[in-house]
Write an enzyme that holds these catalytic residues in place. Structure first.
Site, mmCIF file in Angstrom:
data_model
loop_
_atom_site.group_PDB
_atom_site.id
_atom_site.type_symbol
_atom_site.label_atom_id
_atom_site.label_comp_id
_atom_site.label_asym_id
_atom_site.label_seq_id
_atom_site.Cartn_x
_atom_site.Cartn_y
_atom_site.Cartn_z
ATOM 1 N N LYS A 17 73.766 74.390 -2.835
ATOM 2 C CA LYS A 17 74.917 74.724 -3.681
ATOM 3 C C LYS A 17 74.827 73.923 -4.978
ATOM 4 O O LYS A 17 74.997 72.702 -4.987
ATOM 5 C CB LYS A 17 76.239 74.400 -2.980
ATOM 6 C CG LYS A 17 77.403 75.075 -3.675
ATOM 7 C CD LYS A 17 78.732 74.389 -3.451
ATOM 8 C CE LYS A 17 79.016 73.292 -4.428
ATOM 9 N NZ LYS A 17 79.126 73.686 -5.837
ATOM 10 N N GLU A 31 73.888 60.274 -2.076
ATOM 11 C CA GLU A 31 73.505 59.625 -3.344
ATOM 12 C C GLU A 31 74.731 59.712 -4.234
ATOM 13 O O GLU A 31 75.060 60.791 -4.741
ATOM 14 C CB GLU A 31 72.338 60.369 -4.003
ATOM 15 C CG GLU A 31 71.046 60.351 -3.218
ATOM 16 C CD GLU A 31 70.351 59.001 -3.218
ATOM 17 O OE1 GLU A 31 70.866 58.041 -3.819
ATOM 18 O OE2 GLU A 31 69.287 58.914 -2.581
ATOM 19 N N CYS A 42 73.951 58.630 -13.017
ATOM 20 C CA CYS A 42 74.377 57.657 -12.008
ATOM 21 C C CYS A 42 73.688 56.314 -12.215
ATOM 22 O O CYS A 42 74.180 55.284 -11.770
ATOM 23 C CB CYS A 42 74.092 58.196 -10.615
ATOM 24 S SG CYS A 42 72.410 58.776 -10.428
ATOM 25 N N GLU A 55 83.377 54.251 -12.956
ATOM 26 C CA GLU A 55 82.265 55.011 -13.517
ATOM 27 C C GLU A 55 82.828 56.011 -14.531
ATOM 28 O O GLU A 55 83.458 56.993 -14.149
ATOM 29 C CB GLU A 55 81.543 55.752 -12.385
ATOM 30 C CG GLU A 55 80.258 56.389 -12.830
ATOM 31 C CD GLU A 55 79.581 57.180 -11.718
ATOM 32 O OE1 GLU A 55 80.295 57.826 -10.926
ATOM 33 O OE2 GLU A 55 78.343 57.153 -11.655
#
Ligand code: NDP
Length: 454
Positions: A154, A229, A263, A355
């Protein structure tokens, strides 16, 4: 049937409409993938390797097409997008070498023969974020397929185009129907179906820590295997004895590359107090020199943010902070955000802790090695980081002390397809890339054969 409208982030123009997979369609695709597993797992290692090599070769001959598609869909600079498409090719070639090398062991036991097998798991659900649609997809599907699993993937709603093209290339390469299927759809619907469907035996998820936690909780119900992750808030630690000019010249790219939607972005810079002012002077010059340009321009170093909604999110972080200095953006439409350096009051600042996932960086001074390590570790995340020093002993001490999965010394490089990649703490667990990834797509089966006479 609902559709996603795909917008070019650099121009705001509508470029495509993509049908959203429905739940019955997802169920049918998972059933087909399960059927295909029965065949794919028994394809001889040599033939599986040949098919993956053919897939890699086809990707290689479509690098430019895939790169242009990513520039239009995700706003990546053409230079980065070419690297990303090339990375898919390289990852496929690397794991094409695996089927013939994946084998078990023979363990000495009395009264018989004990052997282990590396068994594929079955259907693997790969869920991909929008920030690196091609590489992150390949890091999941390539080792999964090499180990004999089938894959349903996906892509993120905003960036499905390259994944759909890769699925076409897989079929053209000769991978049997159902072995690799791309299903664009809503995360909480289709992604969640991967989690709850009993025929999906593993989830390989890359995305936010928030959604990663939901996936992990959902997988518990069926004791489904999961690799996560997740996010990062990575430290770039610069000691006074480092090559300061190089550290300052490279620091902008370590955080602003891919418009900070990375990331591994080094979004917290820690500078030893004795060289703080000198570093900031070099750093400001470097930040103002970053070329934020039309991503189709080969000179472009940073493109736009991926969407209007994400632009709003990044803006809200900056609105809560004080800007020290910023780079520039092109005039006109598009979701542009200038490289931004914030004034950081201390480690409780929201932009220091969370973040931001945009071209935004915070900088703090530190007194000594112990304080640098404490500040670097003062986060729930543990994905990546950089250490700048000429003292090899200190480099190793700090690398061992910082709780993160991927550290670089006098460099910002985090990803090589043949070395392991993944996080510590709430950045996730499991390793992608390199030889370690294969173990995550197989189970060890132990078989004992008695040699006793009957
Ligand atoms: P999200 O977690 O929002 O989404 C990631 C993927 O999960 C998308 O495909 C999304 O679908 C899907 N999803 C959303 N909700 C669910 C759900 N309830 N069940 C199943 N699937 C779901 O992350 P972003 O797309 O915003 O990506 C950015 C994040 O990814 C950042 O935190 C970044 O750090 C992380 N990341 C981590 C990397 C690593 O290797 N550690 C690499 C790259 C990114 P939809 O598009 O429909 O929302």
């Amino acid at each position: 049937m609902s559709e996603y409208q795909i917008i070019n982030p650099a121009t705001g123009e509508h470029i495509a409409a993509v049908a959203a997979t429905t739940l019955p369609e997802a169920d049918a695709a998972i059933a087909r993938a399960h059927g295909a597993f029965g065949t794919w797992r028994h394809v001889s290692p040599g033939d599986r390797a040949r098919l993956l090599r053919r897939f890699a070769t086809l990707v290689d001959s479509h690098v430019e097409e895939l790169a242009q598609l990513e520039v239009a869909n995700a706003g990546h600079t053409i230079g980065n997008a070419r690297w990303e498409a090339g990375n898919v090719r390289d990852v496929l070639h690397y794991y094409a070498g695996a089927p013939e090398r994946l084998f078990g062991r023979q363990i000495p036991v009395p009264g018989g023969l004990d052997v282990t097998f590396a068994e594929p798991l079955g259907v693997v659900g790969v869920i991909v974020p929008w920030n690196f649609p091609m590489p992150v997809a390949a890091w999941g599907f390539a080792p999964a397929l090499a180990a004999g699993n089938t894959v349903v993937l996906k892509p993120a709603e905003w960036t499905p185009l390259t994944a759909l093209r890769l699925a076409e290339l897989a079929l053209e390469a000769g991978l049997p129907e159902g072995v690799f299927t791309v299903l664009p759809g809503d995360g909480p619907v289709i992604g969640q179906r991967f989690v709850t469907h009993p025929l999906v035996r593993k989830i390989c998820f890359t995305g936010s820590t928030r959604v990663g936690k939901q996936i992990m909780a959902g997988c518990a119900d069926q004791v489904k295997r999961v690799t996560l992750e997740l996010g990062g808030k990575n430290a770039n630690i610069i000691f006074a004895d480092s090559d300061l000019a190089k550290a300052a010249a490279t620091a902008p790219y370590a955080v602003f590359d891919n418009a900070g939607q990375d990331c591994c972005a080094r979004s917290r810079i820690l500078v030893q107090a004795s060289v703080y002012d000198e570093f900031m002077a070099h750093f400001e010059t470097a930040v103002r020199g970053v070329k934020v340009l039309d991503p189709t321009d080969p000179a472009s170093e940073v493109g736009p943010l991926v969407s209007a909604a994400h632009h709003e999110r990044v803006s809200s972080y900056v609105a809560q902070s004080k800007v020290a200095f910023q780079g520039s953006v092109p005039d006109g439409p598009g979701f542009w955000f200038p490289p931004t350096v914030l004034e950081t009051a201390g480690p409780s600042d929201v932009a220091w802790r969370e973040e931001v996932f945009g071209p935004v960086v915070s900088v703090l001074p530190f007194a000594d090695e112990a304080e640098a390590v404490a500040l670097a570790n003062d986060t729930e995340y543990g994905l990546a980081g950089s250490i700048w020093t000429r003292d090899v002993g200190r480099a190793l001490r700090v690398a061992r002390a910082v709780d993160a999965g991927n550290l670089s010394v006098n460099s910002h490089s985090s990803v090589r397809y043949w070395t392991p990649f993944g996080g510590a703490k709430q950045s996730g667990f499991g390793r992608e890339l390199g030889p370690d990834a294969l173990a995550a797509f197989t189970d060890v089966k132990n078989v004992f054969i008695s040699t006793e006479e009957s």
